[in-house]
Design an enzyme around this catalytic site. Structure first.
Site, PDB file in Angstrom:
ATOM      1  N   THR A   9     -25.097  -6.465  67.159  1.00  0.00           N
ATOM      2  CA  THR A   9     -24.376  -5.953  65.995  1.00  0.00           C
ATOM      3  C   THR A   9     -25.364  -5.443  64.959  1.00  0.00           C
ATOM      4  O   THR A   9     -26.538  -5.822  64.978  1.00  0.00           O
ATOM      5  CB  THR A   9     -23.512  -7.057  65.344  1.00  0.00           C
ATOM      6  N   HIS A  10     -24.863  -4.579  64.073  1.00  0.00           N
ATOM      7  CA  HIS A  10     -25.690  -4.155  62.938  1.00  0.00           C
ATOM      8  C   HIS A  10     -25.119  -4.752  61.667  1.00  0.00           C
ATOM      9  O   HIS A  10     -25.486  -4.376  60.571  1.00  0.00           O
ATOM     10  CB  HIS A  10     -25.713  -2.618  62.844  1.00  0.00           C
ATOM     11  N   ASN A  11     -24.166  -5.665  61.838  1.00  0.00           N
ATOM     12  CA  ASN A  11     -23.451  -6.232  60.697  1.00  0.00           C
ATOM     13  C   ASN A  11     -24.129  -7.543  60.247  1.00  0.00           C
ATOM     14  O   ASN A  11     -24.066  -8.552  60.951  1.00  0.00           O
ATOM     15  CB  ASN A  11     -22.000  -6.478  61.160  1.00  0.00           C
ATOM     16  N   PRO A  12     -24.783  -7.546  59.073  1.00  0.00           N
ATOM     17  CA  PRO A  12     -25.502  -8.742  58.617  1.00  0.00           C
ATOM     18  C   PRO A  12     -24.572  -9.940  58.425  1.00  0.00           C
ATOM     19  O   PRO A  12     -24.993 -11.086  58.583  1.00  0.00           O
ATOM     20  CB  PRO A  12     -26.107  -8.319  57.268  1.00  0.00           C
ATOM     21  N   LYS A  14     -22.027 -10.782  60.352  1.00  0.00           N
ATOM     22  CA  LYS A  14     -21.856 -11.419  61.665  1.00  0.00           C
ATOM     23  C   LYS A  14     -23.129 -12.181  62.036  1.00  0.00           C
ATOM     24  O   LYS A  14     -23.062 -13.247  62.639  1.00  0.00           O
ATOM     25  CB  LYS A  14     -21.554 -10.366  62.730  1.00  0.00           C
ATOM     26  N   ASP A  71     -16.002  -8.449  69.806  1.00  0.00           N
ATOM     27  CA  ASP A  71     -15.158  -7.291  69.554  1.00  0.00           C
ATOM     28  C   ASP A  71     -13.831  -7.827  69.043  1.00  0.00           C
ATOM     29  O   ASP A  71     -13.340  -8.844  69.537  1.00  0.00           O
ATOM     30  CB  ASP A  71     -14.954  -6.473  70.832  1.00  0.00           C
ATOM     31  N   GLY A 153     -11.837  -4.687  55.972  1.00  0.00           N
ATOM     32  CA  GLY A 153     -10.892  -4.156  56.954  1.00  0.00           C
ATOM     33  C   GLY A 153      -9.441  -4.291  56.506  1.00  0.00           C
ATOM     34  O   GLY A 153      -9.071  -3.920  55.394  1.00  0.00           O
ATOM     35  N   ARG A 181     -11.785 -14.878  64.463  1.00  0.00           N
ATOM     36  CA  ARG A 181     -13.244 -14.962  64.661  1.00  0.00           C
ATOM     37  C   ARG A 181     -13.705 -16.422  64.574  1.00  0.00           C
ATOM     38  O   ARG A 181     -14.523 -16.863  65.368  1.00  0.00           O
ATOM     39  CB  ARG A 181     -13.969 -14.091  63.620  1.00  0.00           C
TER      40      ARG A 181
HETATM   41  P1  IMP Z   1     -15.412  -4.881  65.277  1.00  0.00           P
HETATM   42  O1  IMP Z   1     -15.087  -6.091  66.062  1.00  0.00           O
HETATM   43  O2  IMP Z   1     -16.558  -5.109  64.341  1.00  0.00           O
HETATM   44  O3  IMP Z   1     -15.554  -3.659  66.133  1.00  0.00           O
HETATM   45  O4  IMP Z   1     -14.180  -4.646  64.288  1.00  0.00           O
HETATM   46  C1  IMP Z   1     -13.046  -3.925  64.639  1.00  0.00           C
HETATM   47  C2  IMP Z   1     -12.191  -3.583  63.448  1.00  0.00           C
HETATM   48  O5  IMP Z   1     -11.112  -4.506  63.408  1.00  0.00           O
HETATM   49  C3  IMP Z   1     -12.868  -3.711  62.072  1.00  0.00           C
HETATM   50  O6  IMP Z   1     -13.459  -2.502  61.700  1.00  0.00           O
HETATM   51  C4  IMP Z   1     -11.677  -4.018  61.177  1.00  0.00           C
HETATM   52  O7  IMP Z   1     -11.025  -2.840  60.837  1.00  0.00           O
HETATM   53  C5  IMP Z   1     -10.783  -4.824  62.093  1.00  0.00           C
HETATM   54  N1  IMP Z   1     -11.016  -6.260  61.898  1.00  0.00           N
HETATM   55  C6  IMP Z   1     -11.581  -7.128  62.775  1.00  0.00           C
HETATM   56  N2  IMP Z   1     -11.613  -8.377  62.258  1.00  0.00           N
HETATM   57  C7  IMP Z   1     -11.072  -8.283  61.024  1.00  0.00           C
HETATM   58  C8  IMP Z   1     -10.837  -9.241  59.994  1.00  0.00           C
HETATM   59  O8  IMP Z   1     -11.161 -10.428  60.074  1.00  0.00           O
HETATM   60  N3  IMP Z   1     -10.250  -8.751  58.883  1.00  0.00           N
HETATM   61  C9  IMP Z   1      -9.883  -7.465  58.718  1.00  0.00           C
HETATM   62  N4  IMP Z   1     -10.092  -6.530  59.647  1.00  0.00           N
HETATM   63  C10 IMP Z   1     -10.686  -6.939  60.792  1.00  0.00           C
END
Ligand code: IMP
Length: 198
Positions: A9-12, A14, A71, A153, A181
């Site tokens: 991931t590039h998400n700090p 996570k 994901d 999100g 999650r």
């Molecule tokens: P990814 O798993 O990072 O690819 O996230 C997929 C997309 O699902 C994100 O960009 C959000 O739009 C949505 N998403 C996933 N988990 C959440 C959450 O906990 N809250 C709000 N949106 C979420």
């Protein structure tokens, strides 16, 4: 020296969540960029689990280290489970988070049901080929209007009846205790503990 796992991931945010779990087992979480790795796998899977595995496999192959990917997305009953694996790109590339949840609210006008759930799949691939997977789900409903300012999100429109709040009205801890999650990471941590003991 601590054993290293790469987090695909590039998400700090996570990385922070996963580091907390892995540190319990003396494992250090690093991001692909820390190792100068570029492994952008295309998320071509039809399920969250497939996409998590695709990402983890690509990073494991590139790094030669155990790799973890997740994901997740929002599945809305009235949209036949959509946006699902397309949650991040719902409405096209130009929309931001707010644009996406406003589009969702519009799409549900007059819909007979507002039931929805979030799903999160986690996959961990080891260089020898072993795979660990976990999945978590959180049920709720799409609110009629956004509420709350925290989170990201679709959080402002995802209403959890048991708490009478949207995800965006919860603290990080409260959300993690019931979220897709949080549940997936808990199951993953349990499986990893068993695996590492072997
Ligand atoms: P990814 O798993 O990072 O690819 O996230 C997929 C997309 O699902 C994100 O960009 C959000 O739009 C949505 N998403 C996933 N988990 C959440 C959450 O906990 N809250 C709000 N949106 C979420």
């Amino acid at each position: 020296m601590a054993e290293k796992f790469v987090l695909a991931t590039h998400n700090p945010g996570k990385l922070k969540e996963m580091s907390a779990i892995l540190s319990r087992f003396g494992v250090e979480a690093v991001m692909p960029a820390d190792l100068d790795i570029r492994a952008e796998a295309e998320e071509t899977g039809e399920t969250f689990a497939e996409n998590a595995l695709i990402k983890a496999r690509a990073v494991c192959a590139a790094a030669g280290l155990p790799a973890i990917a997740d994901d997740s997305g929002l599945c809305v009953d009235a949209l036949n489970g959509g946006p699902g694996v397309h949650s991040a790109r719902y409405g096209g590339g130009e929309l931001d988070d707010r644009g996406r949840y406003l589009l969702l609210l519009n799409s549900l006008r007059g819909a007979p049901s507002r039931s929805a759930h979030f799903t999160c799949a986690v996959a961990c691939v080891f260089p020898g080929g072993d795979v660990l997977t976990a999945e978590g789900r959180c049920d709720g409903a799409i609110a009629y209007a956004p509420m709350g300012t925290d989170g990201f999100g679709y959080d402002p429109v995802f209403f959890v009846p048991d708490k009478a709040k949207t995800f965006a009205q919860m603290t990080e801890e409260e959300k993690a205790s019931i979220s897709h999650r949080g549940k997936a990471l808990k199951e993953f941590a349990d499986k990893l503990e068993t695996y590492l003991k072997k």
